[in-house]
Design a protein around this motif. Structure first.
Motif, PDB file in Angstrom:
ATOM      1  N   MET A  10      -9.502   0.142   5.141  1.00  0.00           N
ATOM      2  CA  MET A  10      -8.220   0.646   5.818  1.00  0.00           C
ATOM      3  C   MET A  10      -8.001   1.746   5.742  1.00  0.00           C
ATOM      4  SD  MET A  10      -6.169  -2.637   4.034  1.00  0.00           S
ATOM      5  CE  MET A  10      -7.220  -2.355   2.868  1.00  0.00           C
ATOM      6  N   ILE A  51     -11.774  -4.177   8.476  1.00  0.00           N
ATOM      7  CA  ILE A  51     -11.565  -5.142   6.951  1.00  0.00           C
ATOM      8  C   ILE A  51     -12.307  -5.903   7.293  1.00  0.00           C
ATOM      9  CG2 ILE A  51     -10.677  -7.403   5.921  1.00  0.00           C
ATOM     10  CD1 ILE A  51      -7.346  -5.894   6.920  1.00  0.00           C
ATOM     11  N   VAL A  77      -8.867  -1.174  -2.352  1.00  0.00           N
ATOM     12  CA  VAL A  77      -7.857  -1.830  -3.352  1.00  0.00           C
ATOM     13  C   VAL A  77      -8.013  -3.153  -3.407  1.00  0.00           C
ATOM     14  CG1 VAL A  77      -5.969  -1.177  -2.397  1.00  0.00           C
ATOM     15  CG2 VAL A  77      -6.548  -2.580  -1.720  1.00  0.00           C
ATOM     16  N   ALA A  78      -8.060  -4.410  -4.481  1.00  0.00           N
ATOM     17  CA  ALA A  78      -8.272  -5.139  -4.372  1.00  0.00           C
ATOM     18  C   ALA A  78      -7.354  -6.104  -5.835  1.00  0.00           C
ATOM     19  CB  ALA A  78      -9.615  -4.918  -5.254  1.00  0.00           C
ATOM     20  N   GLY A  79      -8.033  -7.633  -5.363  1.00  0.00           N
ATOM     21  CA  GLY A  79      -7.233  -8.264  -6.091  1.00  0.00           C
ATOM     22  C   GLY A  79      -7.464  -8.339  -7.329  1.00  0.00           C
ATOM     23  N   GLN A 151     -12.757 -13.174   2.997  1.00  0.00           N
ATOM     24  CA  GLN A 151     -11.454 -13.986   2.824  1.00  0.00           C
ATOM     25  C   GLN A 151     -10.350 -13.350   2.205  1.00  0.00           C
ATOM     26  OE1 GLN A 151     -12.487 -16.850   0.229  1.00  0.00           O
ATOM     27  NE2 GLN A 151     -13.833 -18.516   1.601  1.00  0.00           N
ATOM     28  N   PHE A 152      -9.201 -13.579   2.726  1.00  0.00           N
ATOM     29  CA  PHE A 152      -7.870 -12.106   1.638  1.00  0.00           C
ATOM     30  C   PHE A 152      -7.988 -13.806   0.254  1.00  0.00           C
ATOM     31  CE2 PHE A 152      -3.453 -11.806   0.522  1.00  0.00           C
ATOM     32  CZ  PHE A 152      -4.385 -10.230  -0.082  1.00  0.00           C
ATOM     33  N   VAL A 153      -7.611 -14.179  -0.361  1.00  0.00           N
ATOM     34  CA  VAL A 153      -8.037 -14.365  -1.230  1.00  0.00           C
ATOM     35  C   VAL A 153      -6.788 -14.617  -1.927  1.00  0.00           C
ATOM     36  CG1 VAL A 153      -8.372 -16.669  -3.550  1.00  0.00           C
ATOM     37  CG2 VAL A 153     -10.471 -15.163  -1.694  1.00  0.00           C
ATOM     38  N   LEU A 171     -11.952  -9.215  -6.912  1.00  0.00           N
ATOM     39  CA  LEU A 171     -12.321  -9.229  -5.481  1.00  0.00           C
ATOM     40  C   LEU A 171     -11.535  -8.924  -4.781  1.00  0.00           C
ATOM     41  CD1 LEU A 171      -9.999 -11.666  -3.834  1.00  0.00           C
ATOM     42  CD2 LEU A 171     -10.617 -12.979  -5.724  1.00  0.00           C
ATOM     43  N   GLU A 172     -12.906  -8.582  -3.205  1.00  0.00           N
ATOM     44  CA  GLU A 172     -12.313  -8.008  -1.962  1.00  0.00           C
ATOM     45  C   GLU A 172     -12.804  -8.599  -0.383  1.00  0.00           C
ATOM     46  OE1 GLU A 172     -14.997  -6.195  -2.089  1.00  0.00           O
ATOM     47  OE2 GLU A 172     -14.930  -4.852  -2.763  1.00  0.00           O
ATOM     48  N   MET A 173     -13.269  -7.573   0.294  1.00  0.00           N
ATOM     49  CA  MET A 173     -13.465  -8.149   1.267  1.00  0.00           C
ATOM     50  C   MET A 173     -14.863  -6.970   1.908  1.00  0.00           C
ATOM     51  SD  MET A 173     -10.518  -8.836   2.517  1.00  0.00           S
ATOM     52  CE  MET A 173     -11.601 -10.456   4.493  1.00  0.00           C
ATOM     53  N   GLU A 174     -15.584  -5.994   1.242  1.00  0.00           N
ATOM     54  CA  GLU A 174     -15.937  -4.634   1.518  1.00  0.00           C
ATOM     55  C   GLU A 174     -17.205  -4.719   0.457  1.00  0.00           C
ATOM     56  OE1 GLU A 174     -13.118  -5.080   1.444  1.00  0.00           O
ATOM     57  OE2 GLU A 174     -12.351  -4.807   3.468  1.00  0.00           O
ATOM     58  N   ARG A 193     -12.459  -0.089  -7.180  1.00  0.00           N
ATOM     59  CA  ARG A 193     -11.138  -0.309  -6.441  1.00  0.00           C
ATOM     60  C   ARG A 193      -9.748  -0.579  -7.242  1.00  0.00           C
ATOM     61  NH1 ARG A 193     -11.469  -2.849  -1.184  1.00  0.00           N
ATOM     62  NH2 ARG A 193     -13.671  -2.882  -1.391  1.00  0.00           N
ATOM     63  N   SER A 196      -3.860  -4.276  -6.107  1.00  0.00           N
ATOM     64  CA  SER A 196      -2.853  -4.400  -5.314  1.00  0.00           C
ATOM     65  C   SER A 196      -2.423  -5.353  -5.643  1.00  0.00           C
ATOM     66  CB  SER A 196      -3.816  -4.447  -3.633  1.00  0.00           C
ATOM     67  OG  SER A 196      -4.539  -5.305  -3.112  1.00  0.00           O
ATOM     68  N   ASP A 197      -3.069  -6.291  -6.458  1.00  0.00           N
ATOM     69  CA  ASP A 197      -2.012  -8.197  -6.141  1.00  0.00           C
ATOM     70  C   ASP A 197      -3.541  -8.757  -6.887  1.00  0.00           C
ATOM     71  OD1 ASP A 197      -3.881  -9.706  -4.199  1.00  0.00           O
ATOM     72  OD2 ASP A 197      -4.000  -7.875  -3.527  1.00  0.00           O
ATOM     73  N   PHE A 207       0.403  -7.299  -1.809  1.00  0.00           N
ATOM     74  CA  PHE A 207      -0.271  -6.658  -1.094  1.00  0.00           C
ATOM     75  C   PHE A 207       0.134  -5.224  -0.123  1.00  0.00           C
ATOM     76  CE2 PHE A 207      -3.253  -4.866   1.915  1.00  0.00           C
ATOM     77  CZ  PHE A 207      -3.969  -4.709   2.186  1.00  0.00           C
TER      78      PHE A 207
HETATM   79  N1  SAH Z   1      -2.624  -7.138   5.646  1.00  0.00           N
HETATM   80  C1  SAH Z   1      -3.657  -6.234   6.531  1.00  0.00           C
HETATM   81  C2  SAH Z   1      -5.097  -7.336   5.811  1.00  0.00           C
HETATM   82  C3  SAH Z   1      -5.699  -6.736   3.931  1.00  0.00           C
HETATM   83  S1  SAH Z   1      -6.493  -7.760   3.974  1.00  0.00           S
HETATM   84  C4  SAH Z   1      -3.568  -6.862   7.929  1.00  0.00           C
HETATM   85  O1  SAH Z   1      -2.455  -7.133   8.336  1.00  0.00           O
HETATM   86  O2  SAH Z   1      -4.175  -6.181   9.028  1.00  0.00           O
HETATM   87  C5  SAH Z   1      -7.613  -7.180   2.535  1.00  0.00           C
HETATM   88  C6  SAH Z   1      -7.603  -5.846   2.322  1.00  0.00           C
HETATM   89  O3  SAH Z   1      -7.943  -5.296   0.753  1.00  0.00           O
HETATM   90  C7  SAH Z   1      -8.991  -5.822   2.043  1.00  0.00           C
HETATM   91  O4  SAH Z   1      -9.939  -4.532   2.640  1.00  0.00           O
HETATM   92  C8  SAH Z   1      -9.406  -6.388   0.802  1.00  0.00           C
HETATM   93  O5  SAH Z   1     -11.294  -5.325   0.855  1.00  0.00           O
HETATM   94  C9  SAH Z   1      -8.654  -6.159   0.071  1.00  0.00           C
HETATM   95  N2  SAH Z   1      -7.863  -7.008  -0.963  1.00  0.00           N
HETATM   96  C10 SAH Z   1      -7.254  -6.798  -1.564  1.00  0.00           C
HETATM   97  N3  SAH Z   1      -6.628  -8.097  -2.549  1.00  0.00           N
HETATM   98  C11 SAH Z   1      -7.712  -8.786  -2.000  1.00  0.00           C
HETATM   99  C12 SAH Z   1      -7.289  -9.826  -1.778  1.00  0.00           C
HETATM  100  N4  SAH Z   1      -6.622 -10.519  -2.519  1.00  0.00           N
HETATM  101  N5  SAH Z   1      -8.298 -10.870  -1.288  1.00  0.00           N
HETATM  102  C13 SAH Z   1      -8.842 -10.569  -0.390  1.00  0.00           C
HETATM  103  N6  SAH Z   1      -8.941  -8.804  -0.043  1.00  0.00           N
HETATM  104  C14 SAH Z   1      -8.425  -8.062  -0.681  1.00  0.00           C
END
Ligand code: SAH
Length: 232
Positions: A10, A51, A77-79, A151-153, A171-174, A193, A196-197, A207
């Motif tokens: 991002m 993302i 960032v990551a969860g 998936q945003f978990v 966990l994260e998405m990339e 990472r 962030s949450d 987040f």
């Molecule tokens: N708020 C953004 C979406 C963020 S998606 C929008 O509305 O456009 C989350 C991003 O942060 C992804 O790039 C992923 O790598 C990371 N990330 C942080 N926390 C995450 C979580 N709980 N699950 C999955 N990815 C997470």
């Protein structure tokens, strides 16, 4: 001379890095902007992929094949999965897996496809440099498996499942996409990472609140890594 790729998903994840570059030049290619510049004498190319796994695969490939980068550092960032990881804490991946890859119907484990591997290890030397940087800054760095999926978990059950199935701490998405690309092309890579949450019901609120501050923590560390790599 070596050229280091620095990638995020991002804009918030790469802006603190781009802001510190000298001789900045931008180039748009394949619907991404690539920022070429110099950091303390080291040539770098910075980009955010957008993302998710598919976009991350595209950008990582371009950074290596089109821009000629020979090392890739990911900052973002990551969860958290591990209870020990709090918002703002740093984790480096020793390996990455795809938690949403599922051909278990054929008797394969989660995250596995033929000729692939469930968990792709990151470069040991870059991890060693990261630990030296952390020690010199008095920072705690956790090392563990990072699980990636499209998936945003924001669900404790899903997060616990990912944690137990893959022994993952975050966990994260990339990340796993970057791992697939870099291991196939034999480019040393490093995934950092900042949390962030905690991937549970509060995840989207946390987040939004902590994206910028956590992204900055990760970006600052990556810039110190660039210094450390450059001085080797
Ligand atoms: N708020 C953004 C979406 C963020 S998606 C929008 O509305 O456009 C989350 C991003 O942060 C992804 O790039 C992923 O790598 C990371 N990330 C942080 N926390 C995450 C979580 N709980 N699950 C999955 N990815 C997470």
């Amino acid at each position: 001379m070596s050229k280091i790729a620095i990638m995020g998903a991002m804009p918030e994840e790469v802006e603190p890095i781009v802001a510190k570059l000298d001789n900045l030049q931008t180039m748009t290619y394949g619907a991404n902007t690539y920022y070429e510049g110099v950091y303390h004498g080291q040539e770098v190319v910075v980009a955010y992929s957008k993302i998710g796994k598919v976009f991350a695969t595209l950008t990582a490939t371009m950074l290596i094949e089109k821009f000629g980068c020979d090392t890739l550092l990911f900052s973002g960032v990551a969860g958290a999965i591990s209870d020990e990881l709090k918002i703002g804490d740093l984790i480096i991946a020793d390996g990455l897996c795809q938690h949403d890859l599922d051909i278990t119907a054929f008797g394969h484990p989660y995250g596995f496809v033929p000729e692939g591997e469930v968990c792709i290890p990151t470069d040991v030397n870059l991890r060693k440099i990261a630990k030296e940087v952390a020690a010199s800054k008095g920072l705690t760095l956790r090392e563990g498996v990072i699980a990636t999926g499209d998936q945003f978990v924001a669900n404790a059950e899903r997060k616990d499942w990912i944690g137990s199935e893959f022994k993952a701490d975050a966990l994260e998405m990339e990340g796993a996409s970057v791992a697939v690309v870099c291991s196939a092309l034999e480019v040393p890579f490093f995934i950092l990472r900042a949390i962030s949450d905690s991937a549970d019901m509060d995840a989207s609120f946390n987040f939004d609140e902590f994206l910028e501050s956590s992204a900055k923590i990760s970006a600052d560390f990556i810039l110190s890594m660039v210094d450390a790599i450059h001085s080797k």
